[in-house]
Design a protein around this motif. Sequence first.
Motif, PDB file in Angstrom:
ATOM      1  N   ILE A  58       0.832  -1.208   0.000  1.00 49.63           N
ATOM      2  CA  ILE A  58       0.000   0.000   0.000  1.00 49.63           C
ATOM      3  C   ILE A  58       0.866   1.257   0.000  1.00 49.63           C
ATOM      4  O   ILE A  58       0.464   2.294  -0.509  1.00 49.63           O
ATOM      5  N   ALA A  59       2.084   1.146   0.570  1.00 48.42           N
ATOM      6  CA  ALA A  59       2.995   2.288   0.572  1.00 48.42           C
ATOM      7  C   ALA A  59       3.360   2.680  -0.867  1.00 48.42           C
ATOM      8  O   ALA A  59       3.657   3.833  -1.140  1.00 48.42           O
ATOM      9  N   GLU A  60       3.303   1.690  -1.794  1.00 48.64           N
ATOM     10  CA  GLU A  60       3.539   1.993  -3.207  1.00 48.64           C
ATOM     11  C   GLU A  60       2.362   2.814  -3.734  1.00 48.64           C
ATOM     12  O   GLU A  60       1.255   2.711  -3.233  1.00 48.64           O
ATOM     13  N   LYS A  61       2.633   3.586  -4.754  1.00 47.93           N
ATOM     14  CA  LYS A  61       1.594   4.466  -5.300  1.00 47.93           C
ATOM     15  C   LYS A  61       0.510   3.661  -6.023  1.00 47.93           C
ATOM     16  O   LYS A  61       0.797   2.757  -6.791  1.00 47.93           O
ATOM     17  N   GLY A  62      -0.732   4.004  -5.747  1.00 48.16           N
ATOM     18  CA  GLY A  62      -1.844   3.444  -6.508  1.00 48.16           C
ATOM     19  C   GLY A  62      -2.468   2.182  -5.958  1.00 48.16           C
ATOM     20  O   GLY A  62      -3.428   1.682  -6.515  1.00 48.16           O
ATOM     21  N   TYR A  63      -1.921   1.610  -4.883  1.00 46.58           N
ATOM     22  CA  TYR A  63      -2.495   0.383  -4.333  1.00 46.58           C
ATOM     23  C   TYR A  63      -3.472   0.690  -3.205  1.00 46.58           C
ATOM     24  O   TYR A  63      -3.289   1.633  -2.453  1.00 46.58           O
ATOM     25  N   THR A  64      -4.497  -0.153  -3.105  1.00 47.89           N
ATOM     26  CA  THR A  64      -5.482  -0.022  -2.037  1.00 47.89           C
ATOM     27  C   THR A  64      -6.030  -1.402  -1.691  1.00 47.89           C
ATOM     28  O   THR A  64      -5.808  -2.363  -2.431  1.00 47.89           O
ATOM     29  N   LEU A  65      -6.740  -1.496  -0.580  1.00 49.53           N
ATOM     30  CA  LEU A  65      -7.386  -2.749  -0.194  1.00 49.53           C
ATOM     31  C   LEU A  65      -8.888  -2.618  -0.410  1.00 49.53           C
ATOM     32  O   LEU A  65      -9.490  -1.639   0.015  1.00 49.53           O
ATOM     33  N   VAL A  66      -9.472  -3.613  -1.065  1.00 51.90           N
ATOM     34  CA  VAL A  66     -10.898  -3.573  -1.390  1.00 51.90           C
ATOM     35  C   VAL A  66     -11.558  -4.876  -0.938  1.00 51.90           C
ATOM     36  O   VAL A  66     -11.026  -5.956  -1.219  1.00 51.90           O
ATOM     37  N   PRO A  67     -12.700  -4.793  -0.248  1.00 48.19           N
ATOM     38  CA  PRO A  67     -13.423  -6.034   0.081  1.00 48.19           C
ATOM     39  C   PRO A  67     -14.078  -6.600  -1.178  1.00 48.19           C
ATOM     40  O   PRO A  67     -14.714  -5.860  -1.936  1.00 48.19           O
ATOM     41  N   LEU A  68     -13.891  -7.894  -1.441  1.00 51.68           N
ATOM     42  CA  LEU A  68     -14.410  -8.510  -2.658  1.00 51.68           C
ATOM     43  C   LEU A  68     -15.690  -9.300  -2.405  1.00 51.68           C
ATOM     44  O   LEU A  68     -16.630  -9.229  -3.181  1.00 51.68           O
ATOM     45  N   ARG A  69     -15.706 -10.088  -1.329  1.00 53.39           N
ATOM     46  CA  ARG A  69     -16.913 -10.857  -1.024  1.00 53.39           C
ATOM     47  C   ARG A  69     -16.955 -11.254   0.445  1.00 53.39           C
ATOM     48  O   ARG A  69     -15.921 -11.302   1.110  1.00 53.39           O
ATOM     49  N   VAL A  70     -18.162 -11.521   0.911  1.00 52.16           N
ATOM     50  CA  VAL A  70     -18.394 -12.012   2.269  1.00 52.16           C
ATOM     51  C   VAL A  70     -19.046 -13.371   2.115  1.00 52.16           C
ATOM     52  O   VAL A  70     -19.980 -13.522   1.321  1.00 52.16           O
ATOM     53  N   TYR A  71     -18.536 -14.372   2.844  1.00 50.11           N
ATOM     54  CA  TYR A  71     -19.109 -15.703   2.723  1.00 50.11           C
ATOM     55  C   TYR A  71     -18.981 -16.468   4.034  1.00 50.11           C
ATOM     56  O   TYR A  71     -18.223 -16.090   4.928  1.00 50.11           O
ATOM     57  N   LEU A  72     -19.762 -17.542   4.141  1.00 50.86           N
ATOM     58  CA  LEU A  72     -19.685 -18.431   5.289  1.00 50.86           C
ATOM     59  C   LEU A  72     -18.847 -19.632   4.877  1.00 50.86           C
ATOM     60  O   LEU A  72     -19.151 -20.280   3.873  1.00 50.86           O
ATOM     61  N   LYS A  73     -17.809 -19.922   5.642  1.00 49.00           N
ATOM     62  CA  LYS A  73     -16.967 -21.086   5.374  1.00 49.00           C
ATOM     63  C   LYS A  73     -17.161 -22.003   6.568  1.00 49.00           C
ATOM     64  O   LYS A  73     -16.642 -21.743   7.652  1.00 49.00           O
ATOM     65  N   GLY A  74     -17.958 -23.035   6.368  1.00 48.27           N
ATOM     66  CA  GLY A  74     -18.363 -23.862   7.499  1.00 48.27           C
ATOM     67  C   GLY A  74     -19.256 -23.019   8.382  1.00 48.27           C
ATOM     68  O   GLY A  74     -20.291 -22.539   7.946  1.00 48.27           O
ATOM     69  N   SER A  75     -18.838 -22.787   9.615  1.00 45.87           N
ATOM     70  CA  SER A  75     -19.640 -21.951  10.527  1.00 45.87           C
ATOM     71  C   SER A  75     -19.029 -20.566  10.713  1.00 45.87           C
ATOM     72  O   SER A  75     -19.534 -19.765  11.490  1.00 45.87           O
ATOM     73  N   LEU A  76     -17.937 -20.270  10.005  1.00 49.03           N
ATOM     74  CA  LEU A  76     -17.227 -19.005  10.192  1.00 49.03           C
ATOM     75  C   LEU A  76     -17.570 -17.988   9.113  1.00 49.03           C
ATOM     76  O   LEU A  76     -17.739 -18.340   7.942  1.00 49.03           O
TER      77      LEU A  76
END
Length: 154
Positions: free
Chosen positions: A97-115
């Motif tokens: 992220i310290a590099e120019k132009g990078y960011t974090l984006v949420p892509l999906r929410v899911y249930l994996k087993g019970s989590l």
Amino acid sequence: MGESIKLIANNKKAYHDYFIEDKYETGVALHGTEVKSIRMGKCSIKESFVRIEQGEVFIYGMHISPYEKGNIFNKDPLRVKKLLLHRSEINKMTGKIAEKGYTLVPLRVYLKGSLVKVEIGLAKGKKLYDKRQDIAKKDQRREAEKEFKVRNLG
């Protein structure tokens, strides 16, 4: 041991607006009524984004509708939620992220087993011409499929 995965929310706009370079599976720190609400599919990540603050990762704007039977135990639907990652993964993300132009984006929410899991992507923003190219490719593919369907029916 294939654990069942049930998709709850998907962020299609992220794939349109960003080049996804890396994906991470994270856990989320939630309260009981939020988990029940997610199990019912009442979750949205359309307007959400991810930030790293003081070595911890947080997701902002993830909307979890209040659980109907939750009364006083319900939390604010838009409260900031902590994402659970290993220190090494957080350090790697911070460096990118310290590099120019990078960011974090949420892509999906899911249930994996019970989590409850959130998949976040290390993304680089697309320029307008990149988006136009993607739309053109999609249109070409759609036309080809339509032609193929017509040819096989007749």
